[in-house]
Design a protein around this motif. Structure first.
Motif, PDB file in Angstrom:
ATOM      1  N   ARG A 155      -9.357  14.024  10.745  1.00 33.28           N
ATOM      2  CA  ARG A 155      -7.915  13.936  10.512  1.00 33.28           C
ATOM      3  C   ARG A 155      -7.517  12.498  10.181  1.00 33.28           C
ATOM      4  NH1 ARG A 155      -5.860  15.944  16.120  1.00 33.28           N
ATOM      5  NH2 ARG A 155      -7.925  15.143  16.682  1.00 33.28           N
ATOM      6  N   SER A 156      -6.528  12.333   9.317  1.00 31.72           N
ATOM      7  CA  SER A 156      -5.988  11.001   9.046  1.00 31.72           C
ATOM      8  C   SER A 156      -4.519  11.121   8.692  1.00 31.72           C
ATOM      9  CB  SER A 156      -6.760  10.297   7.920  1.00 31.72           C
ATOM     10  OG  SER A 156      -6.787  11.073   6.754  1.00 31.72           O
ATOM     11  N   VAL A 157      -3.767  10.094   9.088  1.00 33.40           N
ATOM     12  CA  VAL A 157      -2.312  10.096   8.912  1.00 33.40           C
ATOM     13  C   VAL A 157      -1.854   8.699   8.506  1.00 33.40           C
ATOM     14  CG1 VAL A 157      -0.078  10.297  10.096  1.00 33.40           C
ATOM     15  CG2 VAL A 157      -1.905  11.946  10.589  1.00 33.40           C
ATOM     16  N   GLY A 158      -0.977   8.635   7.537  1.00 31.38           N
ATOM     17  CA  GLY A 158      -0.256   7.409   7.219  1.00 31.38           C
ATOM     18  C   GLY A 158       1.220   7.713   7.196  1.00 31.38           C
TER      19      GLY A 158
ATOM     20  N   SER B 192       0.845  -1.193   0.000  1.00 33.31           N
ATOM     21  CA  SER B 192       0.000   0.000   0.000  1.00 33.31           C
ATOM     22  C   SER B 192       0.878   1.240   0.000  1.00 33.31           C
ATOM     23  CB  SER B 192      -0.932  -0.026   1.215  1.00 33.31           C
ATOM     24  OG  SER B 192      -1.906   0.994   1.144  1.00 33.31           O
ATOM     25  N   THR B 193       0.268   2.392   0.254  1.00 35.14           N
ATOM     26  CA  THR B 193       0.964   3.671   0.378  1.00 35.14           C
ATOM     27  C   THR B 193       0.494   4.358   1.656  1.00 35.14           C
ATOM     28  OG1 THR B 193      -0.765   4.882  -0.804  1.00 35.14           O
ATOM     29  CG2 THR B 193       1.037   3.971  -2.135  1.00 35.14           C
ATOM     30  N   PRO B 194       1.251   5.338   2.162  1.00 33.36           N
ATOM     31  CA  PRO B 194       0.777   6.062   3.338  1.00 33.36           C
ATOM     32  C   PRO B 194      -0.611   6.660   3.158  1.00 33.36           C
ATOM     33  CG  PRO B 194       3.099   6.509   3.018  1.00 33.36           C
ATOM     34  CD  PRO B 194       2.655   5.713   1.816  1.00 33.36           C
ATOM     35  N   SER B 195      -0.897   7.237   1.991  1.00 33.73           N
ATOM     36  CA  SER B 195      -2.208   7.869   1.805  1.00 33.73           C
ATOM     37  C   SER B 195      -3.328   6.846   1.750  1.00 33.73           C
ATOM     38  CB  SER B 195      -2.222   8.733   0.535  1.00 33.73           C
ATOM     39  OG  SER B 195      -2.137   7.934  -0.625  1.00 33.73           O
ATOM     40  N   ASP B 196      -3.094   5.687   1.138  1.00 30.78           N
ATOM     41  CA  ASP B 196      -4.120   4.647   1.092  1.00 30.78           C
ATOM     42  C   ASP B 196      -4.386   4.067   2.479  1.00 30.78           C
ATOM     43  OD1 ASP B 196      -4.698   4.866  -1.578  1.00 30.78           O
ATOM     44  OD2 ASP B 196      -4.018   2.853  -2.126  1.00 30.78           O
ATOM     45  N   LEU B 197      -3.329   3.889   3.271  1.00 29.44           N
ATOM     46  CA  LEU B 197      -3.520   3.351   4.617  1.00 29.44           C
ATOM     47  C   LEU B 197      -4.322   4.326   5.474  1.00 29.44           C
ATOM     48  CD1 LEU B 197      -0.023   1.733   5.257  1.00 29.44           C
ATOM     49  CD2 LEU B 197      -2.180   0.575   4.719  1.00 29.44           C
ATOM     50  N   ALA B 198      -4.053   5.613   5.322  1.00 32.25           N
ATOM     51  CA  ALA B 198      -4.862   6.604   6.035  1.00 32.25           C
ATOM     52  C   ALA B 198      -6.289   6.608   5.507  1.00 32.25           C
ATOM     53  CB  ALA B 198      -4.229   7.989   5.889  1.00 32.25           C
TER      54      ALA B 198
END
Length: 380
Positions: free
Chosen positions: A347-350, A271-277
């Motif tokens: 809010r969301s963060v990966g 995955s990617t940080p943005s997809d995980l978030a």
């Protein structure tokens, strides 16, 4: 997936260290001196992770940031929102599918796993008739962790080895139960291996297909995928990941290419940080499971990995220094560590780093630094 955190010193040239730490970048208009960018820079310069990547969404605006180098020892730009091995973030995807099946009336959370996998879960102190689906998803089953018995302390021996799911289960069931079901919490990948087998038995389809159709596509994820059998690569732009060859320390090897079959429904996704978030955001926003099943996922027990942490069904509940909590998972797999989640207020963060804590120094302060960077991204 929780992999062995590798400790010990690694001999690197000064030029190599400077090469790994020499490149920092911020995109989408984020101030290079932002607290989150500073945290990523510190993960590279102080904790010696080759690269760090983050995706942060606040007030409807998403920013992607990177630090370090995509290759150890020389300055190679880190791909913005590059793909990484997601490890145990896979568990959230698996849990979502199980809860969807619960909503469809095909699975009962408090039914024994024996109902769906008759005769399969047996061993010393282990009986599938006494272990519920909820206890699997909650890590309260007492089942031994199969990754403790695969020889993963010698990464080079398993890096390119293919594992069948039933062989992984056999490795776990050859050992006695860790505790009686429901009496305590202890993380075990075996729980989610069985959850994957449950999905396949109930749907009569491969777990990777169900996760792709029911979660990845439903959440609109563009860069998350389940590697096909035999695919040891990471497709698309990605930073290289690094691991110690042996858990006792010593040589660091490039772990980017590996057979992830030992992860399965517990840790195989890329995955990617943005997809995980984004998947955590979609889950909290009610886009993946109905309200009743989301409420079940958020019923937690104490998870004493770090102060204040709790675990639901495929989700950690993590306190924030600025108040409130975020819901997410995180993953450790040789070459990559990922952390992050989403809050109730949008809010969301990966966040990802390209080695496990302990690969280039002391594991504990490096692990804490990663969690601190996530907290900074949420709070500052």
């Amino acid at each position: 997936m929780t992999s062995t955190m590798r400790k010990g010193a690694v001999v690197l040239t000064v030029a190599g260290l400077l090469g790994a730490a020499g490149a920092t970048a911020a995109v989408a208009g984020q101030d290079r001196r932002s607290p989150t960018q500073d945290s990523l820079n510190s993960l590279v310069r102080k904790e010696k992770f080759p690269a760090a990547l983050a995706s942060v969404t606040k007030n409807g605006r998403t920013t992607s940031l990177v630090a370090g180098s995509a290759r150890l020892g020389r300055p190679v730009p880190v791909p913005v929102d590059g793909r990484v091995r997601a490890g145990s973030n896979t568990k959230t995807f698996t849990a979502v599918v199980v809860l969807q099946l619960v909503a469809e009336g095909k699975v009962e959370l408090d039914a024994p796993i024996e109902k769906y996998l008759p005769g399969l879960v047996r061993g010393e102190g282990i009986d599938g008739r006494n272990i519920t689906v909820r206890q699997l998803l909650q890590h309260t089953s007492g089942l031994p962790n199969y990754t403790a018995y695969l020889g993963v302390e010698d990464f080079t021996k398993v890096q390119h080895k293919f594992f069948q799911a039933h062989d992984l289960l056999a490795a776990a069931l050859a050992h006695p139960a860790d505790f009686a079901p429901g009496t305590k919490w202890e993380y075990s990948n075996t729980n989610y291996l069985l959850a994957g087998l449950l999905i396949e038995r109930v749907t009569e389809r491969p777990v990777q297909e169900q996760i792709t159709e029911r979660v990845i596509r439903k959440a609109g994820l563009r860069d998350t995928y389940w590697p096909q059998v035999g695919d040891q690569t990471i497709q698309g732009p990605h930073p290289h990941g690094y691991a110690q060859a042996h858990s006792t320390g010593g040589e660091v090897v490039d772990a980017t290419e590996m057979d992830p079959s030992w992860g399965g429904a517990a840790g195989q996704l890329i995955s990617t940080p943005s997809d995980l978030a984004a998947v955590d955001r979609a889950l909290l926003d009610g886009k993946l499971v109905p309200p009743a099943q989301l409420a079940e996922m958020r019923k937690t027990v104490e998870a004493p990995l770090f102060p204040g942490w709790q675990y639901g069904l495929g989700l950690f509940r993590v306190p924030l220094s600025c108040g409130g909590v975020y819901w997410g998972h995180g993953g450790d797999i040789d070459g990559y560590e990922t952390r992050g989640g989403a809050t109730e207020d949008g809010r969301s963060v990966g966040l990802a780093v390209t080695a496990l804590p302990g690969t280039f120094g002391d594991a504990e302060p490096a692990a804490v630094a990663v969690l601190s960077a996530v907290d900074t991204a949420f709070c500052k």
